[in-house]
Write a protein that holds these residues in place. Structure first.
Motif, PDB file in Angstrom:
ATOM      1  N   LEU A  22      62.004 -19.169  67.980  1.00  0.00           N
ATOM      2  CA  LEU A  22      61.456 -20.493  67.807  1.00  0.00           C
ATOM      3  C   LEU A  22      60.025 -20.335  66.889  1.00  0.00           C
ATOM      4  O   LEU A  22      59.709 -21.501  66.165  1.00  0.00           O
ATOM      5  N   CYS A  70      58.232 -23.497  63.949  1.00  0.00           N
ATOM      6  CA  CYS A  70      57.134 -24.408  64.725  1.00  0.00           C
ATOM      7  C   CYS A  70      56.241 -24.433  63.859  1.00  0.00           C
ATOM      8  O   CYS A  70      55.858 -23.721  62.794  1.00  0.00           O
ATOM      9  N   ILE A  96      70.034 -20.356  67.039  1.00  0.00           N
ATOM     10  CA  ILE A  96      70.229 -21.201  68.038  1.00  0.00           C
ATOM     11  C   ILE A  96      71.432 -22.026  68.497  1.00  0.00           C
ATOM     12  O   ILE A  96      71.757 -22.108  69.744  1.00  0.00           O
ATOM     13  N   VAL A 102      63.304 -26.557  74.220  1.00  0.00           N
ATOM     14  CA  VAL A 102      63.729 -26.471  72.857  1.00  0.00           C
ATOM     15  C   VAL A 102      63.888 -27.642  72.156  1.00  0.00           C
ATOM     16  O   VAL A 102      63.488 -27.878  71.049  1.00  0.00           O
ATOM     17  N   ILE A 128      61.011 -29.023  70.298  1.00  0.00           N
ATOM     18  CA  ILE A 128      60.685 -28.360  68.847  1.00  0.00           C
ATOM     19  C   ILE A 128      61.580 -28.631  67.725  1.00  0.00           C
ATOM     20  O   ILE A 128      61.171 -28.808  66.590  1.00  0.00           O
ATOM     21  N   CYS A 145      70.224 -28.200  62.687  1.00  0.00           N
ATOM     22  CA  CYS A 145      69.190 -28.586  63.570  1.00  0.00           C
ATOM     23  C   CYS A 145      69.873 -29.554  64.323  1.00  0.00           C
ATOM     24  O   CYS A 145      69.710 -29.800  65.547  1.00  0.00           O
TER      25      CYS A 145
END
Length: 356
Positions: free
Chosen positions: A243, A247, A287, A305, A308, A325
């Motif tokens: 992560l 970020c 992810i 999560v 984010i 994403c």
């Protein structure tokens, strides 16, 4: 030209070091893949490899030329297959793990080319190498390479090498189950999981090092049966290192932030995201792999999560990253059925997907 090459190759075994140095230096001029003579070298790999490996352990200038030739030749699968040999690989490893070797980085670059071949990865996974007081007390070559990779950051182990290319080796070997097993099992000499030693470099300034680490983290996520281990904050705790590069400086609602991994809380206004879209994509693929099991999805939900990913999606300009994403968000927001709760291979109901 064929006769000239054969004559040059013969000089590589001259008893005189100066002759060997001149011959290997001249031969390096033919080793560029763009050279019209490159394929002639490749067809002579069975004659060249052993001779060049011997010279790679000699004087620095000759060693540099020998390894440069091997690095170029190792872009060809036929040449890589020549290195599917314990003795040849050991000769490369010894150069890498030496704290005084001037060409250690070239040897690491060579190994990163060689591990594109599965046959080389398989042998490397089992290879043993003489131990040394300078590195970990383990004969396993992978243990030694991992130790050197960690100690070699910023040339702290060997002033001539940064060892970034070893990250590519780790990425290559984790394409296979035995490589993933190595990184997710405790080392016999210190009881630590090797993945925990390298994942801390996911934000390292040098792109080769952090890129290989990102790929290694993604690859171990293919082992669905190990998702609990991978995410366990007390054993592996890999999620924060996936992560962190994703970020930015955003502030989150306090109730969300308090549940996020501590490592990604309160990052400050100076925090920037991974600049390379290929590496962002790699991390987002990790992810998505973690979202392929119910345990993985539940843990990512509990660790907030989604917020984010939501902020990342807002700023994402790369189409591939944006799509990855979006897919991860849908998996996290989807409603779970009885089937998806009991079978980690199933995914949440697509009918429940929402906009980010």
């Amino acid at each position: 030209m064929a006769e000239q090459l054969d004559e040059l190759i013969g000089f590589l075994e001259s008893p005189r070091p100066d002759v060997r140095e001149v011959a290997v230096g001249y031969l390096s001029g033919f080793s560029s893949p763009a050279s019209e003579n490159f394929q002639s070298l490749v067809t002579r790999a069975d004659k060249l490899v052993s001779k060049l490996l011997v010279i790679a352990h000699e004087a620095p200038m000759a060693a540099n030329s020998a390894l440069s030739i091997l690095i170029n030749m190792a872009t060809e699968a036929k040449v890589c297959s020549c290195f599917a040999d314990d003795e040849y690989l050991s000769m490369v490893i010894r150069l890498i793990v030496s704290p005084t070797c001037i060409v250690a980085d070239l040897a690491a670059m060579l190994l990163s080319n060689l591990t594109k071949a599965e046959s080389v990865c398989r042998i490397l996974s089992l290879l043993k190498n003489p131990t040394s007081s300078d590195i970990c007390n383990s004969p396993l070559a992978l243990d030694q390479l991992t130790d050197v990779f960690v100690k070699g950051m910023d040339k702290k182990y060997n002033k001539n090498a940064h060892y970034g290319y070893l990250a590519s080796v780790f990425a290559d070997i984790t394409n296979y189950p035995y490589g993933r097993r190595y990184f997710l099992n405790q080392s016999t000499y210190d009881g630590k999981l090797p993945i925990t030693k390298i994942m801390v470099f996911s934000e390292y300034p040098e792109v080769i090092r952090r890129g290989g680490v990102d790929s290694t983290m993604k690859n171990v996520c293919f082992d669905k049966e190990n998702h609990k281990l991978i995410l366990d904050p007390h054993k592996t705790n890999m999620l924060p290192y996936i992560l962190l590069p994703l970020c930015g400086p955003e502030e989150y609602e306090s109730e969300d932030m308090e549940l996020m991994p501590e490592e990604v809380q309160l990052l400050g206004d100076e925090k920037t995201r991974e600049s390379d879209p290929r590496l962002r994509a790699t991390l987002l693929e990790a992810i998505n792999l973690l979202c392929s099991t119910f345990d993985g999805r539940e843990f990512l939900r509990a660790k907030k999560v989604y917020p984010i990913l939501r902020e990342l999606h807002k700023s994402e300009s790369d189409e591939t990253c944006s799509d990855l994403c979006y897919r991860a968000v849908q998996l996290l927001l989807g409603n779970e059925s009885n089937e998806t709760k009991t079978d980690g291979n199933d995914k949440p109901d697509a009918d429940t997907f929402e906009e980010i």
